[in-house]
Each structure stands twice: as C-alpha cells, then as structure tokens.
Design a protein around this motif. Structure first.
Motif, PDB file in Angstrom:
ATOM      1  N   THR A   1       0.835  -1.206   0.000  1.00 44.22           N
ATOM      2  CA  THR A   1       0.000   0.000   0.000  1.00 44.22           C
ATOM      3  C   THR A   1       0.866   1.251   0.000  1.00 44.22           C
ATOM      4  O   THR A   1       0.552   2.242  -0.688  1.00 44.22           O
ATOM      5  CB  THR A   1      -0.921   0.008   1.230  1.00 44.22           C
ATOM      6  OG1 THR A   1      -1.766  -1.143   1.192  1.00 44.22           O
ATOM      7  CG2 THR A   1      -1.791   1.266   1.255  1.00 44.22           C
TER       8      THR A   1
ATOM      9  N   LEU B   1       0.577   4.156  -2.844  1.00 38.63           N
ATOM     10  CA  LEU B   1       0.172   5.517  -2.493  1.00 38.63           C
ATOM     11  C   LEU B   1       1.220   6.543  -2.911  1.00 38.63           C
ATOM     12  O   LEU B   1       0.886   7.625  -3.437  1.00 38.63           O
ATOM     13  CB  LEU B   1      -0.077   5.623  -0.987  1.00 38.63           C
ATOM     14  CG  LEU B   1      -1.398   5.057  -0.478  1.00 38.63           C
ATOM     15  CD1 LEU B   1      -1.427   5.063   1.045  1.00 38.63           C
ATOM     16  CD2 LEU B   1      -2.582   5.851  -1.032  1.00 38.63           C
TER      17      LEU B   1
ATOM     18  N   GLU C   1       1.275   6.961  -6.626  1.00 41.16           N
ATOM     19  CA  GLU C   1       0.076   7.665  -7.062  1.00 41.16           C
ATOM     20  C   GLU C   1       0.161   9.160  -6.749  1.00 41.16           C
ATOM     21  O   GLU C   1      -0.664   9.938  -7.232  1.00 41.16           O
ATOM     22  CB  GLU C   1      -1.154   7.062  -6.378  1.00 41.16           C
ATOM     23  CG  GLU C   1      -1.639   5.764  -6.996  1.00 41.16           C
ATOM     24  CD  GLU C   1      -2.236   6.002  -8.379  1.00 41.16           C
ATOM     25  OE1 GLU C   1      -3.354   6.522  -8.468  1.00 41.16           O
ATOM     26  OE2 GLU C   1      -1.558   5.660  -9.379  1.00 41.16           O
ATOM     27  N   HIS C   2       1.118   9.550  -5.947  1.00 38.95           N
ATOM     28  CA  HIS C   2       1.318  10.959  -5.600  1.00 38.95           C
ATOM     29  C   HIS C   2       2.761  11.338  -5.931  1.00 38.95           C
ATOM     30  O   HIS C   2       3.602  11.531  -5.035  1.00 38.95           O
ATOM     31  CB  HIS C   2       1.017  11.196  -4.116  1.00 38.95           C
ATOM     32  CG  HIS C   2      -0.405  10.929  -3.739  1.00 38.95           C
ATOM     33  ND1 HIS C   2      -0.890   9.650  -3.488  1.00 38.95           N
ATOM     34  CD2 HIS C   2      -1.464  11.783  -3.578  1.00 38.95           C
ATOM     35  CE1 HIS C   2      -2.186   9.731  -3.187  1.00 38.95           C
ATOM     36  NE2 HIS C   2      -2.548  10.995  -3.237  1.00 38.95           N
TER      37      HIS C   2
ATOM     38  N   VAL D   1       1.018   6.850   5.680  1.00 36.64           N
ATOM     39  CA  VAL D   1       0.495   5.655   5.010  1.00 36.64           C
ATOM     40  C   VAL D   1      -0.333   4.834   5.994  1.00 36.64           C
ATOM     41  O   VAL D   1      -1.445   4.377   5.677  1.00 36.64           O
ATOM     42  CB  VAL D   1       1.649   4.808   4.439  1.00 36.64           C
ATOM     43  CG1 VAL D   1       1.132   3.429   3.990  1.00 36.64           C
ATOM     44  CG2 VAL D   1       2.309   5.521   3.273  1.00 36.64           C
TER      45      VAL D   1
ATOM     46  N   TYR E   1      -3.598   6.809   6.591  1.00 37.76           N
ATOM     47  CA  TYR E   1      -4.466   6.970   5.436  1.00 37.76           C
ATOM     48  C   TYR E   1      -5.122   5.652   5.024  1.00 37.76           C
ATOM     49  O   TYR E   1      -6.302   5.611   4.681  1.00 37.76           O
ATOM     50  CB  TYR E   1      -3.664   7.538   4.269  1.00 37.76           C
ATOM     51  CG  TYR E   1      -4.500   7.894   3.064  1.00 37.76           C
ATOM     52  CD1 TYR E   1      -5.203   9.102   3.019  1.00 37.76           C
ATOM     53  CD2 TYR E   1      -4.587   7.034   1.975  1.00 37.76           C
ATOM     54  CE1 TYR E   1      -5.976   9.427   1.907  1.00 37.76           C
ATOM     55  CE2 TYR E   1      -5.347   7.348   0.869  1.00 37.76           C
ATOM     56  CZ  TYR E   1      -6.047   8.544   0.840  1.00 37.76           C
ATOM     57  OH  TYR E   1      -6.808   8.870  -0.264  1.00 37.76           O
ATOM     58  N   ASP E   2      -4.346   4.557   5.055  1.00 36.51           N
ATOM     59  CA  ASP E   2      -4.900   3.256   4.650  1.00 36.51           C
ATOM     60  C   ASP E   2      -4.233   2.173   5.486  1.00 36.51           C
ATOM     61  O   ASP E   2      -3.264   1.543   5.071  1.00 36.51           O
ATOM     62  CB  ASP E   2      -4.666   3.011   3.163  1.00 36.51           C
ATOM     63  CG  ASP E   2      -5.555   1.901   2.617  1.00 36.51           C
ATOM     64  OD1 ASP E   2      -6.143   1.165   3.440  1.00 36.51           O
ATOM     65  OD2 ASP E   2      -5.650   1.756   1.389  1.00 36.51           O
TER      66      ASP E   2
ATOM     67  N   PHE F   1      -4.155  12.610   1.276  1.00 37.34           N
ATOM     68  CA  PHE F   1      -2.896  11.939   1.604  1.00 37.34           C
ATOM     69  C   PHE F   1      -1.785  12.976   1.615  1.00 37.34           C
ATOM     70  O   PHE F   1      -1.499  13.606   0.605  1.00 37.34           O
ATOM     71  CB  PHE F   1      -2.601  10.850   0.573  1.00 37.34           C
ATOM     72  CG  PHE F   1      -1.310  10.109   0.807  1.00 37.34           C
ATOM     73  CD1 PHE F   1      -1.199   9.227   1.871  1.00 37.34           C
ATOM     74  CD2 PHE F   1      -0.217  10.298  -0.033  1.00 37.34           C
ATOM     75  CE1 PHE F   1      -0.009   8.530   2.093  1.00 37.34           C
ATOM     76  CE2 PHE F   1       0.966   9.605   0.181  1.00 37.34           C
ATOM     77  CZ  PHE F   1       1.073   8.722   1.246  1.00 37.34           C
TER      78      PHE F   1
END
Length: 257
Positions: free
Chosen positions: A110, A114, A117-118, A139, A142-143, A190
């Motif tokens: 994850t 993440l 993705e950013h 991290v 957030y998830d 995030f």
C-alpha cells in the motif's frame, strides 16, 4: 516473511507454505467472514498450531542461538512445569509470527502504491529523505493494513452513550477512526508532511508488539526505493483482494523509466 522467518530462524523452504497459511488465517478477522472463509481460517490455524508446536519441540531437543530457544531458557527459569513452559513459548512464537506477514506485506504494498500515485510528494520525499518516517506514519493513517480491531466486552458497560452487554463483540473500525475530521485536518487527503497520529497499531495494553519492526521494514524499503529506483511508476490499477478487514493488494504493476 523473510524478516520474521529469518529472525525466528525458520527454514526458508517453509516460507511459501507459511505465507499461504498466514494469508488464509486472517479471514477470521474479517468483519463478516463467510462460511468458506472461516473454514479456510480454521484449517490454516490448525496447521500453524501444529507447525509451531513442532518447532518448539525441535528447539527443545536442539537449542540454538535463536529467539525460540531463548524463550525456552527464560521460561524454564520461571516455570518448573516443562509442559507449561513449552505451551507458553509455543503461544508466543505463534503470536509473533501471525502478527507479521499479512499486515506488514499489506502495509508495504500500500505504501508503494500511495507514493507512486502521488508523484509530487514522492519527488519531495526524495529531496527530503529525513521525512521518510513521517511518510510511513501517513500511510498507516491513510490506509491501515488492518481496518478492524475486535474486542469482547468483559462486563456490561457504556461506550459513548451506547450500552454494551457482557460478552458482546465490539468492532473498532480503524480506517474510519483514522479519518476522523475531529482529529485530522482534511483526513481524506494523503499528505506525507502531516504529523500523523493513528490507531493502526491499536493502543494501550493491546499495542502491536511488532510495531517497531513494521516501521523499520517500511523505512528500509522506502529509503531503498528513493535511492535505487528514481523512475519507478505505476503502469496499471492495483488489484485488491475482496476483503474489508485487510485491504490487501494482490497485484501492482510498476515500471522503471
């Protein structure tokens, strides 16, 4: 798996078998597990119990310089009943193992997704590697790798104005708690620069025993990615396991440009 297996000095040939059992065992921690999922969990639990009971007996017969042998020596000094000492060490070894593979692998995959993705944040982190620990905590907030903690009420009690009967199971939805707007500004954003607080390792007497190891593994992986793979990027949408409790990525395609 490599980290916890190496520390416990388990045979590396057993890693795929143990990883598969750990994957199935956590179905029992789902919010509403199906009958088939519970059956998988029960079967995996039985096999893990047998494996770690045999491991304790092997280390009893041939002790070495490993944690299980050390625990046996400690318990032998505290407990005159050899069977009771073996049972205590077996439970500790099984607990330590179960706490590691599924949650940590979920957290690491994850984290990679993440950050890729950013890309702006990933680029900023590359220029400010001293903030890697902050990125790991965000991290986790957030998830979280585990979205549910379940407890059984030992007695009738009131929680936030709600009456809970003795022996009633209560589910703490960690994912929702970590996104509570009363505790986090813009919780749906995030942001690796926030000083993230979270419940992903639980709290109090139930605080995760393996939290320092999980943080070390995440920090080590992220530091290596920043230094060795600067052009890493996602090449497709991740594939998620059909779970609620453990949001597990089963496939993440990446390329290095």
């Amino acid at each position: 798996m490599n980290a916890i297996g190496g520390w416990l000095q388990l045979p590396s040939a057993d890693y795929p078998y143990l990883r598969a059992l750990a994957h199935d065992q956590v179905f029992t921690q789902e919010l509403l597990p199906s009958t088939s999922q519970l059956a998988l969990s029960d079967a995996a639990t039985g096999q893990l119990q047998s494996y770690f009971r045999e491991l304790v007996q092997e280390r009893r017969r041939a002790p070495g310089n490993d944690p299980v042998s050390g625990w046996l020596r400690t318990w032998d000094a505290l407990e005159s009943d050899r069977e009771a000492a073996d049972e205590a060490v077996y439970l500790l070894a099984l607990l330590v193992f179960l706490a590691a593979p599924e949650t940590t692998s979920t957290m690491l995959s994850t984290m990679v997704w993440l950050l890729l993705e950013h890309p702006r944040q990933f680029g900023w982190l590359r220029a400010h590697p001293d903030h890697v620990p902050d990125a790991v905590e965000e991290v986790l907030r957030y998830d979280s790798p585990n979205h549910i903690i379940s407890r059984v009420a030992p007695e009738d009690t009131m929680l936030a104005g709600v009456h809970i009967e003795k022996d009633r199971m209560v589910h703490l939805m960690i994912g929702a708690a970590n996104h509570d707007p009363q505790h986090h500004l813009d919780p749906g954003v995030f942001d690796i620069r926030r000083k993230a607080a979270h419940l992903s390792f639980s709290s109090g007497i139930h605080y995760c025993l393996g939290a320092p190891l999980a943080r070390l593994e995440a920090t080590t992986l992220l530091t290596a990615l920043l230094g060795r793979l600067p052009g890493l990027r996602v090449s497709g949408s991740p594939v998620w396991a059909s779970r609620v409790g453990f949001r597990r990525i089963t496939e993440l395609r990446v390329v290095q440009s």
